[in-house]
Enzyme design. Structure first.
Site, PDB file in Angstrom:
ATOM      1  N   ASP A 167      -3.196 -18.144   0.295  1.00 43.34           N
ATOM      2  CA  ASP A 167      -4.167 -18.857  -0.556  1.00 43.34           C
ATOM      3  C   ASP A 167      -4.860 -19.964   0.238  1.00 43.34           C
ATOM      4  OD1 ASP A 167      -1.644 -20.062  -0.488  1.00 43.34           O
ATOM      5  OD2 ASP A 167      -1.610 -20.630  -2.594  1.00 43.34           O
ATOM      6  N   LYS A 227       2.840 -15.164   2.480  1.00 42.90           N
ATOM      7  CA  LYS A 227       3.093 -15.855   1.212  1.00 42.90           C
ATOM      8  C   LYS A 227       4.599 -16.101   1.148  1.00 42.90           C
ATOM      9  CE  LYS A 227       1.699 -17.422  -2.819  1.00 42.90           C
ATOM     10  NZ  LYS A 227       0.798 -18.595  -2.986  1.00 42.90           N
ATOM     11  N   TYR A 280       0.814  -1.213   0.000  1.00 44.11           N
ATOM     12  CA  TYR A 280       0.000   0.000   0.000  1.00 44.11           C
ATOM     13  C   TYR A 280       0.851   1.267   0.000  1.00 44.11           C
ATOM     14  CZ  TYR A 280      -4.651  -1.979   0.938  1.00 44.11           C
ATOM     15  OH  TYR A 280      -5.855  -2.610   0.852  1.00 44.11           O
ATOM     16  N   ASP A 339     -12.875  -8.854   4.050  1.00 45.92           N
ATOM     17  CA  ASP A 339     -14.121  -8.827   3.260  1.00 45.92           C
ATOM     18  C   ASP A 339     -14.679 -10.242   3.134  1.00 45.92           C
ATOM     19  OD1 ASP A 339     -13.906  -6.048   2.770  1.00 45.92           O
ATOM     20  OD2 ASP A 339     -14.532  -6.274   0.678  1.00 45.92           O
ATOM     21  N   ASP A 349      -6.811  -6.939   4.095  1.00 42.79           N
ATOM     22  CA  ASP A 349      -7.925  -6.263   3.412  1.00 42.79           C
ATOM     23  C   ASP A 349      -8.824  -7.299   2.745  1.00 42.79           C
ATOM     24  OD1 ASP A 349      -9.403  -4.118   2.221  1.00 42.79           O
ATOM     25  OD2 ASP A 349      -8.332  -4.496   0.347  1.00 42.79           O
TER      26      ASP A 349
HETATM   27  C1  LIG Z   1     -10.556   2.154   0.615  1.00 47.65           C
HETATM   28  C2  LIG Z   1      -9.353   1.314   0.797  1.00 47.65           C
HETATM   29  C3  LIG Z   1      -8.132   2.174   0.752  1.00 47.65           C
HETATM   30  C4  LIG Z   1      -9.390   0.479   2.095  1.00 47.65           C
HETATM   31  C5  LIG Z   1      -8.177  -0.422   2.168  1.00 47.65           C
HETATM   32  O1  LIG Z   1      -7.813  -1.049   1.164  1.00 47.65           O
HETATM   33  O2  LIG Z   1      -7.581  -0.487   3.249  1.00 47.65           O
HETATM   34  C6  LIG Z   1     -10.610  -0.372   2.324  1.00 47.65           C
HETATM   35  O3  LIG Z   1     -10.744  -1.401   1.391  1.00 47.65           O
HETATM   36  C7  LIG Z   1     -10.612  -0.937   3.729  1.00 47.65           C
HETATM   37  O4  LIG Z   1     -10.705  -2.142   3.879  1.00 47.65           O
HETATM   38  O5  LIG Z   1     -10.551  -0.139   4.678  1.00 47.65           O
HETATM   39 MG   LIG Z   2     -11.225  -3.278   2.246  1.00 49.79          MG
END
Ligand SMILES: CC(C)[C@H](C(=O)O)[C@@H](O)C(=O)O
Ligand SMILES: [Mg+2]
Ligand SMILES: NC(=O)c1ccc[n+]([C@@H]2O[C@H](COP(=O)([O-])OP(=O)(O)OC[C@H]3O[C@@H](n4cnc5c(N)ncnc54)[C@H](O)[C@@H]3O)[C@@H](O)[C@H]2O)c1
Length: 347
Positions: free
Chosen positions: A218, A186, A136, A246, A242
């Site tokens: 993975d 990884k 990042y 999700d 990240d």
């Molecule tokens: C919007 C983006 C920069 C952010 C990240 O990748 O950290 C988001 O996906 C999160 O999970 O907070």
């Molecule tokens: Mg995110």
């Protein structure tokens, strides 16, 4: 106690207003709020996604409650002006390196999980995501190859101090729970990850009471849907964290459920749902406000010394779900406001 309210874009303001209603109901006027624009909203108003006044407010505040940033109308701006730079800039400027993303199944939501209920029922994990390093924040850019082709690049790097401090957060978090820490990397391919793994093993010597194991990312993604109950605490880098968070959100029912805390070395924090600005449902009253409400609870616990009030909010969320309140992402028809009303009624 001063809380900076940074609603941002899309559904950010819609969910933050509901979190504020819940905070008001629990704490009355014990908290002072100051609001400032951030993300696309700030770009449109002031020409920059993270104006100085917003950053200064975040620095002054005891804690920050953040909605979401992201605006499709800004996607073609130069990167430095895009809404996402606001949250990245806040994390970096405030040193918010430790991102805690808990995912626990509310028993009533076993049927909302993307997994079979008997698999989903066992989920109670925390992802500890490093938040201020990795690919990042490495050097990035465009260049031309020797063959004249356009090339994009982003450098992935961690130094040992960065890994050591997030390792400690991982071990300390595990120590307060089931004492199991899974480091995700990884290391079979990436040198960054081999250093990560080496340092995890070194730090483990200080935590003989915590069982450390390692998974390649993975495999971790696969295990998260095969048998998520095996995880207690997962510690991982910025990019892997990240993605896995999700994924974990759908294992417990919806991305609209997962809160997060982003903490500095001294425990100052920014609190935000893990979801984004959801342009596809913005302005329609459809957003699930629970991730924002649960983020407010995390703020009370981690930054404002109000653990009992945090417990009360979390219990009210569970009770609202038990009572049948469901937004569309959970298969119901409740509006954002109605979902929050159900939480308020259960306080
Ligand atoms: C919007 C983006 C920069 C952010 C990240 O990748 O950290 C988001 O996906 C999160 O999970 O907070
Ligand atoms: Mg995110
Ligand atoms: N921390 C942040 O501010 C943050 C986090 C993630 C994405 N983003 C940004 O948000 C924008 C949209 O990104 P995206 O679409 O990839 O991810 P997103 O999280 O905004 O949305 C993904 C999907 O989940 C749904 N969703 C998200 N939150 C929900 C909620 N509370 N209730 C019900 N449904 C919900 C959305 O409708 C969408 O279908 C992009 O600009 C992205 O960069 C910001």
């Amino acid at each position: 106690m001063l809380v900076a309210l940074l609603p941002g874009d899309g559904i950010g303001p819609e969910v933050l207003v509901e979190a504020r209603r819940v905070l008001d109901a629990v704490l009355g006027d014990a908290i002072t709020y100051e609001e400032a624009p951030v993300g696309g909203a700030a770009y449109h108003a002031a020409g920059h996604p993270l104006p100085d006044a917003t950053l200064n407010l975040a620095r002054r505040a005891d804690a920050i409650l953040f909605g979401a940033v992201g605006d499709p109308a800004c996607d073609s701006l130069e990167r430095a002006l895009r809404p996402e730079q606001a949250i990245l800039g806040l994390r970096r400027a405030l040193g918010l390196f430790a991102n805690l993303r808990p995912a626990k199944l509310f028993a009533e939501l076993a049927d909302a999980s993307a997994l079979r209920p008997e698999i989903a029922r066992a989920i109670d994990l925390v992802i500890v995501r490093e938040l201020t390093g990795d690919v990042y924040f490495g050097e990035k850019g465009r260049r031309e190859t020797a063959d004249g082709l356009r090339q994009g690049y982003d450098v992935m790097a961690y130094d040992e101090a960065e890994v050591r401090r997030i390792a400690r957060i991982g071990f300390e978090t595990a120590r307060k729970r089931q004492r199991r820490l899974t480091s995700v990397d990884k290391a079979n391919v990436l040198e960054t990850s081999q250093l990560w793994r080496d340092v995890m093993i070194e730090v483990a010597a200080d935590y003989p009471d915590v069982a450390l194991d390692h998974l390649y990312v993975d495999n971790a993604a696969m295990q998260l849907v095969r048998a998520p109950g095996q995880f207690d605490v997962i510690v991982t880098g910025n990019l892997f964290g990240d993605i896995l968070s999700d994924q974990a959100s759908m294992c417990v029912g919806s991305i609209g459920l997962l809160p997060s805390a982003s903490l500095d070395e001294r425990g100052k924090g920014l609190y935000e749902p893990i979801h984004g600005s959801a342009p596809d449902i913005a302005g329609q009253g459809k957003a699930n406000p629970l991730a924002a409400i649960l983020s407010a609870a995390m703020m009370l616990r981690h930054s404002l010394g109000r653990a009992a009030d945090a417990d009360r909010i979390e219990a009210a969320v569970a009770a609202a779900l038990a009572g049948g309140a469901r937004t569309g992402d959970l298969g119901g028809t409740a509006s954002t406001r109605a979902m929050a009303d159900a939480v308020l009624a259960a306080l």
